[in-house]
Write a protein that holds these residues in place. Structure first.
Motif, short mmCIF file in Angstrom:
data_model
loop_
_atom_site.label_atom_id
_atom_site.label_comp_id
_atom_site.label_asym_id
_atom_site.label_seq_id
_atom_site.Cartn_x
_atom_site.Cartn_y
_atom_site.Cartn_z
N TYR A 159 18.33 48.61 -78.25
CA TYR A 159 18.81 47.32 -77.72
C TYR A 159 20.32 47.38 -77.60
O TYR A 159 21.00 47.64 -78.59
CB TYR A 159 18.38 46.20 -78.67
N PRO A 160 20.85 47.18 -76.39
CA PRO A 160 22.29 47.32 -76.21
C PRO A 160 23.10 46.13 -76.72
O PRO A 160 24.33 46.17 -76.71
CB PRO A 160 22.43 47.45 -74.69
N GLY A 161 22.43 45.06 -77.13
CA GLY A 161 23.16 43.86 -77.53
C GLY A 161 23.41 42.98 -76.32
O GLY A 161 23.13 43.37 -75.18
N PRO A 162 23.91 41.77 -76.57
CA PRO A 162 24.14 40.86 -75.46
C PRO A 162 25.16 41.42 -74.47
O PRO A 162 26.03 42.21 -74.88
CB PRO A 162 24.71 39.60 -76.12
N PRO A 163 25.04 41.04 -73.19
CA PRO A 163 25.99 41.55 -72.20
C PRO A 163 27.40 41.10 -72.54
O PRO A 163 27.62 40.03 -73.10
CB PRO A 163 25.52 40.91 -70.89
N TYR A 166 32.79 38.69 -68.48
CA TYR A 166 33.56 37.48 -68.23
C TYR A 166 32.82 36.26 -68.75
O TYR A 166 31.91 35.77 -68.09
CB TYR A 166 33.83 37.37 -66.73
N PHE A 167 33.17 35.81 -69.93
CA PHE A 167 32.52 34.60 -70.43
C PHE A 167 33.56 33.58 -70.88
O PHE A 167 34.48 33.90 -71.58
CB PHE A 167 31.59 34.92 -71.60
N MET B 1 35.39 31.25 -68.70
CA MET B 1 34.28 30.30 -68.46
C MET B 1 34.68 28.93 -68.98
O MET B 1 34.95 28.77 -70.16
CB MET B 1 33.02 30.81 -69.17
N MET B 70 24.97 34.29 -77.44
CA MET B 70 23.83 35.15 -77.17
C MET B 70 23.43 36.00 -78.38
O MET B 70 22.97 37.12 -78.23
CB MET B 70 24.09 36.06 -75.95
N TYR B 190 19.28 35.11 -71.66
CA TYR B 190 19.55 34.55 -72.98
C TYR B 190 19.39 33.03 -73.02
O TYR B 190 20.00 32.36 -73.86
CB TYR B 190 20.95 34.99 -73.46
N TYR B 309 14.52 41.87 -72.78
CA TYR B 309 15.59 40.95 -73.20
C TYR B 309 16.48 40.59 -72.02
O TYR B 309 17.26 39.66 -72.09
CB TYR B 309 16.45 41.60 -74.30
N PHE B 363 10.98 49.44 -78.57
CA PHE B 363 11.36 48.08 -78.15
C PHE B 363 11.66 47.97 -76.66
O PHE B 363 11.22 47.03 -75.99
CB PHE B 363 12.58 47.65 -78.98
N THR B 364 12.39 48.94 -76.11
CA THR B 364 12.81 48.81 -74.70
C THR B 364 11.65 49.04 -73.73
O THR B 364 11.78 48.76 -72.55
CB THR B 364 13.92 49.83 -74.37
#
Lengths: 167, 535
Positions: A159-163, A166-167, B1, B70, B190, B309, B363-364
């Motif tokens: 799992y790469p984690g959340p993206p 730009y947030f 944002m 997230m 998310y 995900y 998982f993936t």
């Protein structure tokens, strides 16, 4: 011991009596984890997370301790009613007679092997008593929740984690 | 944002975090609304637009896009009831339900369906709700779809949803795209942790800001405890401030007085508030017929990466299995997909030790399908019951009976067949004794013999409905078709608790439409303005 562990666990009346007795012992409600509870949870984590934890003893000990911290944080975020129920469960499991009779673990938690703890978890998981099954479910969810909440566990599952960006 | 909530607060919105109150207080308003989810949000917008002074009460915190990072570790404790582990009384069903400003609309997966026609027909026949039909409600749904940007989602489905498309098409099972309430969605995946890009048109971003811009007051960390009533009128609502942890009482109280009270605390919270208040319930209907759309899950390993995900979590559905039998026959089910994130998946997945770790390492490559069982129509599917625990907070008993398990077995079979048809190399129901299967033939035999019981078979829910059911008479309902309480003249219920059955569809749009209608009728009555033109 007159009753075998399995017989005892499957004696519904005895099981609920012990649990309600533990409830009475812990009527004070939510509180911090005691040292004994941390040891018990560490033993459970070691079995539940076997396969995800490293083999190296010292690394394993540190990661288990982090997971127990995570469980403590998670429990503190639940409603007072849920905290009380979990407090009863934890309080019960650290009583030597209950550990022996209800969980079937003869040694103190810190000395119990992964195989011995796994056997106890499997007994509760497949118990005919809903109360023990639900207790297994709570221990399962708290442990895996605390483990996979941490970013350092994600690489092993890809799992790469959340993206990011730009947030 | 940009964070529009932070901007609104800076511009002077009246938000009071009750955990910071220095002393107890009494507040007057035209209307008090308990809850800020789908029902409370729409009500606040419409009533404030009619010039009424509105106060909103929310037990959870006010969080917004700059808080939405997230991460499950932050999102579940902050935004969900019981850190996303709310359970039925026996702990056999896990319930995902929001607990923050915007309620479940802040954390849902954006799936938007109108109330199905056969559900209106059933309500007309069984509960005398002749005023509610596809025709009479269509304008209300259209209004809310327009307001909340409910549109077809034209981006290709993510791989997890694509498995449902591929498998179903191979078997000749029709699927369709799910409409979503998003505006400029980044397709991140998310939604369940709060939308970080303000694309999801939840109550947090639409109706509640609209009401706050008109001068409405929002209390957070404030728990509605008890409605006080005299004769046939509610006079006040007593509330208890919570500490910043949202768990312990802070010791301060707020009493709210108003002309009218709207209860919109969700299908567990609303009946519980009425029960705590001792509201007249001569036919013992309060808290009864609570429905969950009990969900069973099938997990598959696919040959290629799925990365469930990533991307809009729920974009494809199939209602094929809702239409195999009459609505009150064996339980039908809707097929959808969930997003998979490490905590959500790992806690839901069966087993422990090496067996669990082995599945997690894949998982993936995991695809998961959900079957939502349509409860509340079969004569033996009477749902659950909300009661009050010793602390006065709600507990939901929901017995999982034979009717549910019979449907669950068909659902697990259908999902496994679809997953194998889509090319899965291994499929398992989320079930403690399932060994997992390498072919459809093996799965068909294995699932047919699987013991389906509480705790062995994982059952979850994200849709709580009922408990303050509507009907034509007080003998069979708590409120009428307008959400008006049968005994107390100035009390309304505006949330999913008024549904007399489940829906067989994700409930948000059904709540938006019905509440838009009922809040408009209420606004006309309270403001003395003409009633809405829409029937």
């Amino acid at each position: 011991m007159i009753l075998s562990r399995r017989q005892f666990i499957q004696t519904g009346l005895a099981g609920s009596l012990v649990l309600s007795f533990a409830g009475w012992l812990n009527a004070a409600g939510a509180r911090r984890l005691s040292a004994a509870e941390r040891e018990m949870l560490a033993a459970l984590c070691s079995a539940l997370l076997d396969g995800a934890l490293p083999k190296d003893t010292e690394q394993r000990r540190q990661l288990v301790a982090l997971t127990v911290d995570g469980i403590a944080t998670a429990v503190a975020g639940l409603s007072l009613a849920s905290q009380k129920e979990l407090g009863e469960l934890f309080g019960l499991l650290v009583l030597a007679p209950a550990r022996l009779l209800l969980a079937g673990v003869g040694k103190p938690w810190r000395e119990a092997s992964v195989a011995e703890v796994s056997e106890f978890l499997q007994d509760w998981r497949s118990s005919r008593l809903g109360l023990l099954q639900s207790a297994y479910g709570a221990l399962h969810d708290l442990t895996f929740g605390a483990w996979y909440a941490r970013a350092d566990t994600w690489e092993a599952i890809g799992y790469p984690g959340p993206p990011r960006g730009y947030f | 944002m940009q964070d529009p909530i932070k901007t609104g607060l800076a511009n002077g919105w009246k938000h009071i975090d009750a955990s910071t109150l220095a002393r107890s207080q009494t507040v007057e308003a035209d209307v008090v609304i308990v809850g800020t989810g789908a029902g409370g949000g729409v009500t606040a917008d419409i009533l404030s637009d009619a010039g009424l002074r509105v106060v909103l009460i929310e037990e959870g915190p006010l969080r917004s896009s700059s808080d939405f990072r997230m991460r499950e570790a932050d999102a579940y404790p902050e935004l969900y009831q019981e850190s996303a582990s709310r359970k039925t009384a026996d702990k056999a069903v896990n319930i995902l339900q929001g607990r923050c400003v915007g309620g479940s609309t802040t954390v849902n997966w954006t799936s938007s369906f109108r109330t199905p026609p056969e559900v209106f027909d059933f309500w007309q026949r069984q509960f005398g709700l002749r005023q509610l039909s596809v025709e009479s409600m269509s304008s209300w749904f259209a209004v809310m779809e327009h307001k909340l940007w409910v549109r077809s989602w034209d981006t290709p489905p993510n791989q997890n949803n694509q498995v449902l498309v591929a498998g179903a098409e191979k078997l000749g099972i029709p699927v369709a795209g799910i409409k979503r309430n998003v505006k400029g969605c980044w397709n991140l995946g998310y939604c369940g942790m709060g939308c970080p890009t303000n694309a999801k048109q939840s109550m947090l971003l639409t109706t509640i800001p609209a009401a706050l811009n008109r001068g409405a007051t929002l209390y957070t960390r404030l728990r509605a405890e008890r409605l006080r009533f005299n004769g046939s009128r509610v006079s006040a609502l007593d509330c208890m401030a919570l500490q910043p942890d949202g768990i312990h009482p802070a010791g301060k109280r707020v009493q709210l007085r108003a002309r009218h009270f709207v209860v919109a605390g969700g299908a567990i919270g609303s009946p519980a508030l009425l029960m705590r208040s001792g509201i007249p319930d001569p036919y013992r209907l309060l808290g009864k017929r609570t429905f969950l759309h009990p969900v069973v899950i099938s997990s598959a390993l696919m040959p290629a990466r799925v990365d469930a995900y990533a991307g809009a979590p729920q974009s494809i559905y199939s209602d094929y299995f809702l239409h195999r039998a009459p609505i009150d026959g064996p339980l039908g089910f809707k097929l959808e997909t969930p997003p998979l994130h490490p905590v959500l998946y790992a806690t839901t997945l069966q087993g422990f030790g090496e067996a669990h770790a082995r599945l997690m390492r894949e998982f993936t490559h995991v695809n998961a399908l959900l079957a939502l069982l349509r409860d509340g129509f079969h004569p033996e599917s009477r749902g659950g019951q909300v009661r009050l625990g010793s602390d006065g907070l709600p507990v939901l008993d929901y017995p999982l009976g034979d009717v549910i398990w019979e449907g669950a077995r068909r659902a697990l079979l259908a999902m496994a067949e679809i997953q194998f048809a889509a090319g899965a190399r291994w499929v398992t129901p989320v079930h403690e004794t399932s060994p997992g299967y390498s072919s459809w033939a093996e799965a068909k035999k294995g699932i047919a013999e699987l013991p389906l019981k509480p705790f062995l078979c994982r059952v979850v829910s994200a849709h709580v409905m009922g408990g303050c059911g509507m009907a034509d008479t007080p003998q069979r309902g708590v409120v009428d078709h307008r959400g008006r309480h049968f005994w107390l003249g100035n009390l309304s219920v505006h949330d999913g608790s008024v549904f007399p059955t489940s829906l067989g569809a994700n409930p948000q749009l059904s709540i938006y439409g019905l509440v838009a209608r009922n809040a408009s009728l209420l606004a006309a009555e309270l403001s003395g303005r003409p009633p809405p033109v829409i029937p």
